[in-house]
Design a protein around this motif. Sequence first.
Motif, short mmCIF file in Angstrom:
data_model
loop_
_atom_site.label_atom_id
_atom_site.label_comp_id
_atom_site.label_asym_id
_atom_site.label_seq_id
_atom_site.Cartn_x
_atom_site.Cartn_y
_atom_site.Cartn_z
N ARG A 1 -1.61 66.19 13.31
CA ARG A 1 -0.78 64.82 13.14
C ARG A 1 -0.85 64.02 14.31
O ARG A 1 -1.28 62.81 14.42
N GLU A 2 -0.68 64.76 15.71
CA GLU A 2 -0.59 64.02 16.50
C GLU A 2 -2.05 63.46 16.88
O GLU A 2 -2.16 62.08 17.48
N ILE A 3 -3.26 64.22 16.79
CA ILE A 3 -4.48 63.45 17.12
C ILE A 3 -4.90 62.62 16.04
O ILE A 3 -5.39 61.56 16.62
N TRP A 4 -4.61 62.66 14.82
CA TRP A 4 -4.97 61.93 13.71
C TRP A 4 -4.55 60.32 13.98
O TRP A 4 -5.16 59.48 13.75
N TYR A 5 -3.38 60.31 14.29
CA TYR A 5 -2.68 59.02 14.44
C TYR A 5 -2.50 58.38 15.91
O TYR A 5 -2.01 57.54 16.13
N SER A 6 -3.23 59.21 16.71
CA SER A 6 -3.15 58.74 18.46
C SER A 6 -3.98 57.43 18.52
O SER A 6 -4.43 57.12 17.66
N GLU A 7 -3.74 57.02 19.72
CA GLU A 7 -4.36 55.68 20.08
C GLU A 7 -5.83 55.99 20.29
O GLU A 7 -6.82 55.13 19.94
N GLU A 8 -6.54 57.21 20.53
CA GLU A 8 -7.87 57.24 20.66
C GLU A 8 -8.26 57.28 19.16
O GLU A 8 -9.40 56.85 18.98
N ALA A 9 -7.74 57.97 18.26
CA ALA A 9 -8.18 57.71 16.90
C ALA A 9 -8.11 56.28 16.30
O ALA A 9 -9.01 56.30 15.69
N GLN A 10 -7.12 55.82 16.79
CA GLN A 10 -7.20 54.24 15.95
C GLN A 10 -8.39 53.47 16.68
O GLN A 10 -8.80 52.75 15.87
#
Length: 409
Positions: free
Chosen positions: A360-369
């Motif tokens: 979850r942290e990765i998927w909605y991270s700034e990098e993911a965005q």
Amino acid sequence: MPLNGSLGLRSTLGAALRAARARLASELLSCWRINTFFPKAQQLGFTLKALDLVSLGTKHVRNALSEELYLRTGRDVTRPAAIFAEVVERCNYKCRYCDYWRRPNYRDEMTIDEWQRALASLKEFIGAYHVEFAGGEPYIKKGFLDLLRFCRDNDIHWGVTTNGGAYLNKKIVAQTVEARPFNINISIDSTDPTIHNYSRGVENSLSEIVQGIRNVAEQRRAAGLDFPIIIKPVVHKLNFRRLPEMVDWIQQIGATALSFQPVEQGTQEVEDELWIGESEMDDLIKVRDELLRLKREGAPILNGETVLKAWPSHFRREKAPKEVMPCRVGMRNYFIRSDGRLEMCWFFKPIGNVRTQTAREIWYSEEAQARRKETVACDKLCLFTCLAQRTLQDKLKMGLTLLTNTKVA
């Protein structure tokens, strides 16, 4: 987000999903009754798998709605929908279009315990899912069979893409089948040993793979299972003219279906001898049209028609046509590399690392965005089987193809 806005969104999505479930069930039963859609459909009783298909289709609708919401409003409620796991970079084959086996050094691979934690974290985030293991060659990863058993015991559907060499070993076959695969994908480039062995870089590999497929089919029958064995040819200059003959051949050797992968640039051999140029384009189009005809007549070809029609554009290095834009891989792909890096698309930077972050942290991270915005704007024509986009109709037809061609044999 205001509370009433959040509740309104949930209500809208919930109502749409309930309607989609009913619509999918109706469409599936309708397809089942039409002999001209899939001639074998009436002869087979895959009730449970049909219901599974409806459930998977409902998830697809949910994902499609969240993707449209993102594209229209920028509100991100997307979730990973296509899960890939590269458990190892190392490989025991020397395919002429691949550079993995040529690398002087390999990244620090995750341990099996780390893989288990990463897969469990993803399940906590999105619930039940299907993961496709690949490499390199997955079976040379120490503990890989333990990872397959972990998936079985934790209700994670799994498939594997392999060169098939490991299946000469009946003990490995038995343990693989015991772990209850959802699908097994095996790389074969041609019915002709000369072509296959040359492009894959291993002498006698075709005969060994065919025997391995027979071993898997025999063990599948003994276990009373009916998972599909999917053959994945890489389409290139040396083999494309003989691809149609694979349709009947793969069923004769105990496999279920075909999924074609046009070769990509990346090695000198591709440029020198494997890329399909303009002088071969008329022949490629004839082959493509023959495969389309066979597919429409019920042949077990999993590629969607849009992807098959795009073969000439791929080899002409054209950009993606407007009708398949925007690219959606950034809203659905979850590609775990052997060292834990997580990518949405291998043409873009990673968005995190599953060794140190939750799913979850990765998927909605700034990098993911940031990656989502970049991939949506990308106009590269991608026919990789993990990147090519599929509509709900494509997935429905793919599911029915597998249902009507998978036999306990």
